[in-house]
Motif scaffolding. Sequence first.
Motif, short mmCIF file in Angstrom:
data_model
loop_
_atom_site.label_atom_id
_atom_site.label_comp_id
_atom_site.label_asym_id
_atom_site.label_seq_id
_atom_site.Cartn_x
_atom_site.Cartn_y
_atom_site.Cartn_z
N ARG A 3 0.83 -1.10 0.04
CA ARG A 3 0.03 -0.12 0.10
C ARG A 3 0.82 1.26 0.01
O ARG A 3 1.89 1.39 0.75
CB ARG A 3 -0.97 -0.13 1.32
CG ARG A 3 -1.90 0.99 1.32
CD ARG A 3 -3.02 0.63 2.50
NE ARG A 3 -2.12 0.62 3.56
CZ ARG A 3 -2.64 0.96 4.81
NH1 ARG A 3 -4.17 0.73 4.94
NH2 ARG A 3 -1.90 0.89 5.82
N ALA A 42 2.17 0.48 6.76
CA ALA A 42 1.98 -1.06 7.00
C ALA A 42 0.37 -1.16 6.94
O ALA A 42 -0.18 -0.42 7.54
CB ALA A 42 2.95 -1.41 7.78
N ARG A 43 -0.03 -2.27 6.66
CA ARG A 43 -1.29 -2.81 7.25
C ARG A 43 -1.61 -3.33 8.50
O ARG A 43 -0.47 -3.83 9.35
CB ARG A 43 -1.84 -3.77 5.99
CG ARG A 43 -2.24 -3.34 4.63
CD ARG A 43 -2.76 -4.50 3.79
NE ARG A 43 -3.07 -3.71 2.54
CZ ARG A 43 -4.31 -3.16 2.15
NH1 ARG A 43 -5.08 -2.98 3.21
NH2 ARG A 43 -4.21 -2.71 1.07
N THR A 49 -3.53 -8.76 4.86
CA THR A 49 -2.17 -8.36 3.99
C THR A 49 -2.13 -9.79 3.23
O THR A 49 -1.58 -9.59 2.19
CB THR A 49 -1.08 -8.17 5.14
OG1 THR A 49 -1.40 -6.82 5.84
CG2 THR A 49 0.27 -8.07 4.33
N ARG A 52 -4.29 -9.88 0.36
CA ARG A 52 -4.10 -9.48 -0.93
C ARG A 52 -2.93 -9.52 -1.59
O ARG A 52 -2.79 -9.66 -2.90
CB ARG A 52 -4.07 -7.81 -0.45
CG ARG A 52 -3.99 -6.93 -1.44
CD ARG A 52 -3.99 -5.48 -1.18
NE ARG A 52 -4.21 -4.66 -2.48
CZ ARG A 52 -4.53 -3.25 -2.29
NH1 ARG A 52 -4.85 -2.85 -1.15
NH2 ARG A 52 -4.65 -2.68 -3.27
N PHE A 149 4.78 -10.00 3.15
CA PHE A 149 4.14 -10.05 4.51
C PHE A 149 5.26 -9.46 5.42
O PHE A 149 4.76 -8.68 6.15
CB PHE A 149 3.81 -11.58 4.78
CG PHE A 149 3.16 -11.70 6.10
CD1 PHE A 149 1.69 -11.60 6.15
CD2 PHE A 149 3.65 -11.77 7.41
CE1 PHE A 149 0.85 -11.63 7.27
CE2 PHE A 149 2.75 -11.95 8.48
CZ PHE A 149 1.37 -11.87 8.40
N PHE A 152 5.19 -5.64 4.36
CA PHE A 152 4.16 -4.84 4.29
C PHE A 152 3.22 -4.98 5.32
O PHE A 152 2.31 -3.99 5.85
CB PHE A 152 3.40 -4.93 3.01
CG PHE A 152 4.02 -4.29 1.92
CD1 PHE A 152 4.04 -2.94 1.75
CD2 PHE A 152 4.83 -4.99 1.09
CE1 PHE A 152 4.99 -2.33 0.88
CE2 PHE A 152 5.70 -4.43 0.20
CZ PHE A 152 5.80 -3.03 -0.14
N PHE A 153 3.30 -6.01 6.28
CA PHE A 153 2.57 -6.06 7.42
C PHE A 153 3.40 -5.85 8.65
O PHE A 153 3.23 -5.17 9.54
CB PHE A 153 2.00 -7.59 7.79
CG PHE A 153 1.39 -7.79 8.99
CD1 PHE A 153 0.27 -6.86 9.60
CD2 PHE A 153 1.83 -8.57 10.00
CE1 PHE A 153 -0.38 -7.07 10.90
CE2 PHE A 153 1.24 -8.99 11.10
CZ PHE A 153 0.00 -8.10 11.47
N TYR A 215 0.35 -3.10 -1.02
CA TYR A 215 0.03 -4.54 -0.51
C TYR A 215 -0.79 -4.21 0.77
O TYR A 215 -0.49 -3.43 1.67
CB TYR A 215 1.16 -5.53 -0.27
CG TYR A 215 1.53 -6.31 -1.62
CD1 TYR A 215 0.52 -6.89 -2.10
CD2 TYR A 215 2.78 -6.09 -2.09
CE1 TYR A 215 0.76 -7.58 -3.39
CE2 TYR A 215 3.14 -6.46 -3.52
CZ TYR A 215 1.96 -7.44 -4.06
OH TYR A 215 2.30 -7.98 -5.35
#
Length: 215
Positions: A3, A42-43, A49, A52, A149, A152-153, A215
């Motif tokens: 994202r 980050a999500r 996450t 997606r 992951f 982005f997480f 993401y």
Amino acid sequence: MPRSGVAALPPVYWAQACEHLMQRDRILRKLIPVYGHESIQARQSPFQTLIRIIVGQQISLPLGRKLWARLVEVCGDDMQPDCIARFTEAELRGLGLSLRKAQYLRDAAEFFARPERLDPAWWESFDDAAVTAQLCDIRGVGRWSAEMFLIFFLGRPDVLPLDDTALLKAISHHYFSGEPVSRFEAREVSQAWAPWRTVASWYLWRSLDVAAVEY
């Protein structure tokens, strides 16, 4: 997909990482100021996450966004495993997903049916290798997905996703005058980035396309 956008609260290490990278790398010395008002965002949900990431595997960015929007339409922004689990493979295919991706999403929903796996703190207790091992037990999740992951997480600072075609394309463009670049050559370039290879990767993605950092 990775994202994007302006992050109100960048990771605590972001400024330190940028300073290091601009000192060590002539390309990033130019790129970082261009996008200096932006950072990774980050999500908050490990499940969303990963879903997606699976949706976006091996397809174009526009198609990935379209398929993700369809899933959000039927499951909502606060997507939960039980929503995905309610769909049959045929119904997921009706949203435009391939048979394999429909299977992968249902397997991911089953994995996240254990409540502790929906808790961000549970994931934060593992190192990068342990997170990767956990995720790769899910059908359809390999090293690239696990690295997305981690980035982005979990926001891990030193991830180098050498299986990512967009990253290799950016390295080729900026460091090799557009010539094809091998994983070995990319790894050599990245030595100057450690221990902030996530941040370097993000700026290289961003230099190509804002959509490549979602993401």
